[in-house]
Motif scaffolding. Sequence first.
Motif, PDB file in Angstrom:
ATOM      1  N   LYS A  57      41.881  43.636  25.491  1.00 56.80           N
ATOM      2  CA  LYS A  57      42.573  44.325  26.578  1.00 56.80           C
ATOM      3  C   LYS A  57      41.615  45.064  27.501  1.00 56.80           C
ATOM      4  O   LYS A  57      41.754  45.014  28.713  1.00 56.80           O
ATOM      5  N   GLU A  58      40.664  45.771  26.917  1.00 56.66           N
ATOM      6  CA  GLU A  58      39.708  46.516  27.736  1.00 56.66           C
ATOM      7  C   GLU A  58      38.306  46.377  27.144  1.00 56.66           C
ATOM      8  O   GLU A  58      37.899  47.156  26.281  1.00 56.66           O
ATOM      9  N   PRO A  59      37.550  45.381  27.614  1.00 56.90           N
ATOM     10  CA  PRO A  59      36.192  45.203  27.083  1.00 56.90           C
ATOM     11  C   PRO A  59      35.319  46.417  27.387  1.00 56.90           C
ATOM     12  O   PRO A  59      35.409  47.024  28.452  1.00 56.90           O
ATOM     13  N   LEU A  60      34.493  46.756  26.436  1.00 59.27           N
ATOM     14  CA  LEU A  60      33.613  47.918  26.573  1.00 59.27           C
ATOM     15  C   LEU A  60      32.710  47.795  27.798  1.00 59.27           C
ATOM     16  O   LEU A  60      32.456  48.781  28.479  1.00 59.27           O
ATOM     17  N   VAL A  61      32.254  46.588  28.103  1.00 55.08           N
ATOM     18  CA  VAL A  61      31.331  46.413  29.232  1.00 55.08           C
ATOM     19  C   VAL A  61      32.016  46.647  30.573  1.00 55.08           C
ATOM     20  O   VAL A  61      31.349  46.953  31.561  1.00 55.08           O
ATOM     21  N   ASN A  62      33.332  46.504  30.648  1.00 52.93           N
ATOM     22  CA  ASN A  62      34.046  46.744  31.909  1.00 52.93           C
ATOM     23  C   ASN A  62      34.514  48.189  32.048  1.00 52.93           C
ATOM     24  O   ASN A  62      34.924  48.610  33.119  1.00 52.93           O
ATOM     25  N   LYS A  63      34.443  48.934  30.978  1.00 58.26           N
ATOM     26  CA  LYS A  63      35.004  50.282  30.949  1.00 58.26           C
ATOM     27  C   LYS A  63      34.315  51.239  31.926  1.00 58.26           C
ATOM     28  O   LYS A  63      34.958  52.074  32.542  1.00 58.26           O
ATOM     29  N   PHE A  64      33.010  51.124  32.070  1.00 54.60           N
ATOM     30  CA  PHE A  64      32.264  52.091  32.879  1.00 54.60           C
ATOM     31  C   PHE A  64      31.635  51.480  34.129  1.00 54.60           C
ATOM     32  O   PHE A  64      30.749  52.074  34.726  1.00 54.60           O
ATOM     33  N   ILE A  65      32.085  50.296  34.512  1.00 57.85           N
ATOM     34  CA  ILE A  65      31.553  49.636  35.701  1.00 57.85           C
ATOM     35  C   ILE A  65      32.593  49.718  36.805  1.00 57.85           C
ATOM     36  O   ILE A  65      33.730  49.304  36.634  1.00 57.85           O
ATOM     37  N   SER A  66      32.192  50.279  37.938  1.00 58.67           N
ATOM     38  CA  SER A  66      33.097  50.293  39.091  1.00 58.67           C
ATOM     39  C   SER A  66      32.671  49.150  40.006  1.00 58.67           C
ATOM     40  O   SER A  66      31.500  49.024  40.369  1.00 58.67           O
ATOM     41  N   ILE A  67      33.640  48.322  40.357  1.00 59.93           N
ATOM     42  CA  ILE A  67      33.359  47.119  41.138  1.00 59.93           C
ATOM     43  C   ILE A  67      33.793  47.351  42.571  1.00 59.93           C
ATOM     44  O   ILE A  67      34.943  47.710  42.828  1.00 59.93           O
ATOM     45  N   PRO A  68      32.877  47.152  43.532  1.00 63.65           N
ATOM     46  CA  PRO A  68      33.244  47.302  44.939  1.00 63.65           C
ATOM     47  C   PRO A  68      34.321  46.281  45.333  1.00 63.65           C
ATOM     48  O   PRO A  68      34.432  45.215  44.728  1.00 63.65           O
ATOM     49  N   LYS A  69      35.094  46.615  46.351  1.00 64.49           N
ATOM     50  CA  LYS A  69      36.192  45.744  46.773  1.00 64.49           C
ATOM     51  C   LYS A  69      35.707  44.366  47.207  1.00 64.49           C
ATOM     52  O   LYS A  69      36.397  43.383  47.003  1.00 64.49           O
ATOM     53  N   ASP A  70      34.524  44.288  47.787  1.00 61.54           N
ATOM     54  CA  ASP A  70      34.027  42.980  48.241  1.00 61.54           C
ATOM     55  C   ASP A  70      33.567  42.103  47.071  1.00 61.54           C
ATOM     56  O   ASP A  70      33.298  40.934  47.245  1.00 61.54           O
ATOM     57  N   LYS A  71      33.495  42.663  45.885  1.00 68.95           N
ATOM     58  CA  LYS A  71      33.102  41.901  44.693  1.00 68.95           C
ATOM     59  C   LYS A  71      34.211  41.941  43.651  1.00 68.95           C
ATOM     60  O   LYS A  71      33.957  41.956  42.453  1.00 68.95           O
ATOM     61  N   GLY A  72      35.457  41.909  44.113  1.00 71.17           N
ATOM     62  CA  GLY A  72      36.620  42.067  43.252  1.00 71.17           C
ATOM     63  C   GLY A  72      36.760  41.044  42.141  1.00 71.17           C
ATOM     64  O   GLY A  72      37.408  41.296  41.141  1.00 71.17           O
ATOM     65  N   SER A  73      36.177  39.857  42.272  1.00 73.12           N
ATOM     66  CA  SER A  73      36.326  38.831  41.240  1.00 73.12           C
ATOM     67  C   SER A  73      35.306  38.988  40.113  1.00 73.12           C
ATOM     68  O   SER A  73      35.363  38.257  39.128  1.00 73.12           O
ATOM     69  N   LEU A  74      34.392  39.953  40.225  1.00 71.75           N
ATOM     70  CA  LEU A  74      33.365  40.149  39.208  1.00 71.75           C
ATOM     71  C   LEU A  74      33.976  40.658  37.906  1.00 71.75           C
ATOM     72  O   LEU A  74      34.752  41.599  37.893  1.00 71.75           O
TER      73      LEU A  74
END
Length: 188
Positions: free
Chosen positions: A120-137
């Motif tokens: 549900k919530e991978p640890l690697v995505n927890k603290f990464i903020s993704i800019p709107k222009d890179k929304g598919s990352l």
Amino acid sequence: MNLSKIRTRSNILDKPLSRGKGEVSLSCYAFLFSEIVQYCHNRVHTIPELQGRLTEMGKHVGIRLVDIFFVRERDCRREVKVLTIILLMKSTFWLSLFGREADKVEHATDDDTVYFITEKEPLVNKFISIPKDKGSLNCAVFIAGIIEGFLTGCGFPAKVTTHWHNGTTYMIQFDESVIARDKQLEEN
């Protein structure tokens, strides 16, 4: 000289993984992983290139984890069946890496070679903020690389991809030879 007085030094590499919990703080891990993402980001031009770099880094980690995991945790006993390696990944492997089991494992109904591990919530995505222009990352491609490297190192060649579905889903597609070997083991 009295040999009983010589103390043996405990090396971190000699300790089992299951007893190593808490040795790295979450903030330290978050900082390190964000630096890895930044490092890769500065050397690519597109999101697919960035995800490819993160996947390759994850594969190197996964391959190295095979020896550590099986020698230290399982006394050199390796798995030979697909279902047992998948269940091992969901529970023990995930627990050793992330401190908890993966949320769900499924087998594709229409393809014998495909399995899904959902988190549900991978640890690697927890603290990464993704800019709107890179929304598919999806930085969880790093974990997909770890899974792919680990499975390949265990003798289960597979291709692992990451998808946004109920959190993050890792689609594991095993090589046909792995499924054929598994069926042959069941017959014997």
